[in-house]
Design a protein around this motif. Structure first.
Motif, PDB file in Angstrom:
ATOM      1  N   SER A 321       0.829  -1.208   0.000  1.00  0.00           N
ATOM      2  CA  SER A 321       0.000   0.000   0.000  1.00  0.00           C
ATOM      3  C   SER A 321       0.862   1.255   0.000  1.00  0.00           C
ATOM      4  O   SER A 321       0.526   2.253  -0.640  1.00  0.00           O
ATOM      5  CB  SER A 321      -0.930   0.005   1.216  1.00  0.00           C
ATOM      6  OG  SER A 321      -1.866  -1.044   1.141  1.00  0.00           O
ATOM      7  N   SER A 322       1.992   1.204   0.712  1.00  0.00           N
ATOM      8  CA  SER A 322       2.903   2.354   0.746  1.00  0.00           C
ATOM      9  C   SER A 322       3.436   2.653  -0.646  1.00  0.00           C
ATOM     10  O   SER A 322       3.500   3.819  -1.071  1.00  0.00           O
ATOM     11  CB  SER A 322       4.065   2.084   1.715  1.00  0.00           C
ATOM     12  OG  SER A 322       3.610   1.847   3.027  1.00  0.00           O
ATOM     13  N   LEU A 323       3.844   1.608  -1.364  1.00  0.00           N
ATOM     14  CA  LEU A 323       4.347   1.798  -2.729  1.00  0.00           C
ATOM     15  C   LEU A 323       3.249   2.339  -3.642  1.00  0.00           C
ATOM     16  O   LEU A 323       3.495   3.196  -4.501  1.00  0.00           O
ATOM     17  CB  LEU A 323       4.876   0.473  -3.273  1.00  0.00           C
ATOM     18  CG  LEU A 323       6.171  -0.050  -2.646  1.00  0.00           C
ATOM     19  CD1 LEU A 323       6.431  -1.489  -3.057  1.00  0.00           C
ATOM     20  CD2 LEU A 323       7.355   0.834  -3.017  1.00  0.00           C
ATOM     21  N   ASN A 324       2.024   1.851  -3.428  1.00  0.00           N
ATOM     22  CA  ASN A 324       0.894   2.269  -4.256  1.00  0.00           C
ATOM     23  C   ASN A 324       0.583   3.753  -4.059  1.00  0.00           C
ATOM     24  O   ASN A 324       0.545   4.530  -5.018  1.00  0.00           O
ATOM     25  CB  ASN A 324      -0.327   1.410  -3.909  1.00  0.00           C
ATOM     26  CG  ASN A 324      -1.435   1.526  -4.934  1.00  0.00           C
ATOM     27  OD1 ASN A 324      -1.490   2.473  -5.707  1.00  0.00           O
ATOM     28  ND2 ASN A 324      -2.337   0.566  -4.933  1.00  0.00           N
ATOM     29  N   VAL A 325       0.380   4.164  -2.807  1.00  0.00           N
ATOM     30  CA  VAL A 325       0.059   5.570  -2.554  1.00  0.00           C
ATOM     31  C   VAL A 325       1.264   6.445  -2.895  1.00  0.00           C
ATOM     32  O   VAL A 325       1.111   7.570  -3.396  1.00  0.00           O
ATOM     33  CB  VAL A 325      -0.400   5.784  -1.092  1.00  0.00           C
ATOM     34  CG1 VAL A 325       0.721   5.541  -0.096  1.00  0.00           C
ATOM     35  CG2 VAL A 325      -0.963   7.188  -0.906  1.00  0.00           C
ATOM     36  N   GLY A 326       2.470   5.934  -2.649  1.00  0.00           N
ATOM     37  CA  GLY A 326       3.673   6.701  -2.967  1.00  0.00           C
ATOM     38  C   GLY A 326       3.787   7.004  -4.446  1.00  0.00           C
ATOM     39  O   GLY A 326       4.175   8.115  -4.838  1.00  0.00           O
ATOM     40  N   GLN A 327       3.441   6.030  -5.298  1.00  0.00           N
ATOM     41  CA  GLN A 327       3.522   6.243  -6.738  1.00  0.00           C
ATOM     42  C   GLN A 327       2.505   7.284  -7.195  1.00  0.00           C
ATOM     43  O   GLN A 327       2.785   8.113  -8.066  1.00  0.00           O
ATOM     44  CB  GLN A 327       3.303   4.922  -7.479  1.00  0.00           C
ATOM     45  CG  GLN A 327       3.646   4.978  -8.950  1.00  0.00           C
ATOM     46  CD  GLN A 327       5.107   5.331  -9.206  1.00  0.00           C
ATOM     47  OE1 GLN A 327       6.012   4.710  -8.647  1.00  0.00           O
ATOM     48  NE2 GLN A 327       5.344   6.340 -10.034  1.00  0.00           N
TER      49      GLN A 327
END
Length: 473
Positions: A321-327
């Motif tokens: 989820s961190s990678l998703n929102v970060g992107q």
């Protein structure tokens, strides 16, 4: 022979004088945080010290061996602190006693700090409040010193209150914890003209909070509301106690080369995730925090191996989820400012190591770059940066709303378009696990992404088709 003896005597005398030369207390600085007060004494060298408390009335006594006072103490702003007075006396020509008069009992903690790029030797005294308190109106940082201090004074204020209309029962706000990096004794990176990272990122954090709180269904909480220091692990603890669904840490980068430029977004590294799972299991106090309900990962009544598996799965989901929102945040930021890297980077930042909360660290630009430093201090650019972060966060939660939230109700009621759902592959994830997580069939997931095999790469972005009841082979 007599000349040799005289020379040795003079040398020993010089060494004795040097050994007894007093260290100067050159300045005193004070910060008030919601639950503690910090005093920092700037020193010309190393000292030995001791601290003890007295009652009737409450006082704290600091004995500093081999020190002399070379600054004034009566210019500190003591309002909204438990300190009612600060006085000093020389117990001997080289021993200094400092006395703090208090309005109530506090818990003191003291330590010394070695010199860094910003400050010399320091003696730090933290006074922790003994009872919970509502965050006070924080006073500005004041300096009593014989040396000029470069840091501008910024007056901390209470976070902006959100004017909300009551939400239907079971439709809670999505909570975003916004952490302005550094603070207080830690100025962060310093710009070419003296701009301090701690002030710049707090201004951006406040603007981001204002924007998020203007949108129904979201609530932003500031981790640091003023100019004071918070230890790194304490920052995620504060976010967890506020019930955060997402942790966003705001920073401004620095590099040895002043030509470095561009914004970045970071998530936790695979190595950081692995070591953090081990740390959570090893640290009984933090483990009891999760068991007690401070986090969403329940380890109660689980044996050690199963607890490790649960934490590992939670960390993997959080990282994904961190990678998703970060992107999404990074893509938005690329529309208003140059990017340092085109994809979310990963590193073992301490503030990102939470197994039950997606977390990203946003580097808004290089404050060490003269052009970016100037932009970062302008309100218009701060607002644009906040808008881009807000937009990325909104996009993520509209696609992935936590159950029981107002945004989830809007999506399930068809009041907002479900839109295209994406997943950023994290270490250890398989296509089957991702299909199970989103309750979609493996064939549908393969077809949506035109996959010829189930092999995935870390950081790969997958399109998630609408949920289906099709069986998985």
């Amino acid at each position: 022979m007599r000349a040799w003896a005289t020379s040795v005597g003079l040398l020993l005398a010089a060494l004795a004088v040097d050994a007894w030369a007093a260290v100067d207390v050159r300045g005193v600085r004070l910060w008030r945080a919601p639950d503690n007060t910090r005093l920092v004494f700037d020193l010309s060298g190393q000292v030995q010290h001791s601290v003890f408390t007295l009652t009737a009335p409450h006082r704290i006594v600091i004995d500093v061996n081999g020190a002399q006072l070379r600054t004034q103490l009566d210019k500190l702003a003591l309002g909204n602190t438990p300190i009612t007075g600060l006085r000093a006396a020389q117990r001997s020509p080289t021993d200094l006693r400092l006395v703090l008069d208090l309005s109530k009992s506090v818990v003191p903690k003291s330590f010394t700090l070695a010199p860094n790029q910003q400050y010399g030797h320091r003696l730090v005294l933290d006074l922790y409040d003994q009872e919970p308190a509502v965050a006070p109106d924080l006073p500005p940082t004041r300096v009593a010193s014989t040396q000029p201090m470069p840091a501008p004074v910024v007056t901390p204020t209470k976070p902006a209150a959100k004017a909300t209309t009551p939400l239907p029962r079971g439709r809670r706000d999505i909570v975003i914890a916004i952490d302005a990096g550094h603070g207080g004794e830690d100025p962060g990176a310093i710009g070419p003209q003296g701009a301090q990272e701690k002030h710049v990122v707090l201004a951006i954090a406040r603007e981001l909070q204002r924007q998020i709180n203007s949108e129904k269904g979201f609530r932003a909480e500031l981790v640091r509301t003023g100019d004071y220091f918070i230890p790194l692990r304490r920052r995620t603890e504060i976010a967890r106690k506020k019930g955060a669904d997402l942790f966003v840490s705001i920073h401004a980068d620095a590099a040895p080369r002043s030509s470095a430029f561009g914004a970045s977004v970071y998530a936790l590294s695979d190595r950081g995730a692995t070591s953090e799972t081990a740390r959570w299991l090893a640290d009984s106090e933090n483990r009891s925090d999760l068991i007690g309900g401070a986090g969403s990962v329940s380890l109660e009544d689980k044996d050690r191996m199963l607890a490790g598996v649960l934490l590992d799965l939670s960390m993997t989901a959080s990282l994904s989820s961190s990678l998703n929102v970060g992107q999404k945040v990074l893509s938005n930021m690329g529309r208003i400012t140059p990017l340092h890297k085109e994809r979310v980077e990963q590193a073992g930042f301490m503030v990102l190591k939470s197994p039950d909360m997606p977390s990203i660290l946003v580097e808004t630009g290089f404050i060490s770059n003269p052009g970016e430093s100037e932009k970062l201090q302008t309100r218009s650019h701060q607002q644009a940066l906040a808008r881009s972060i807000h937009g990325g966060v909104r996009h993520f939660f509209q696609q992935n709303p936590p159950p029981g939230t107002y945004i989830a109700w809007l999506r399930d009621s068809g009041k907002i378009a479900r839109g295209r759902q994406e997943h950023v592959v994290a270490s250890g994830e398989t296509l089957a696990l991702i299909a199970e997580r989103y309750q979609v069939g493996l064939p549908a997931l393969r077809q949506a992404n035109r996959l010829k095999s189930d092999e995935l790469k870390i950081g790969q972005i997958l399109d998630i088709p609408a949920a289906t009841l099709a069986g998985q082979p």
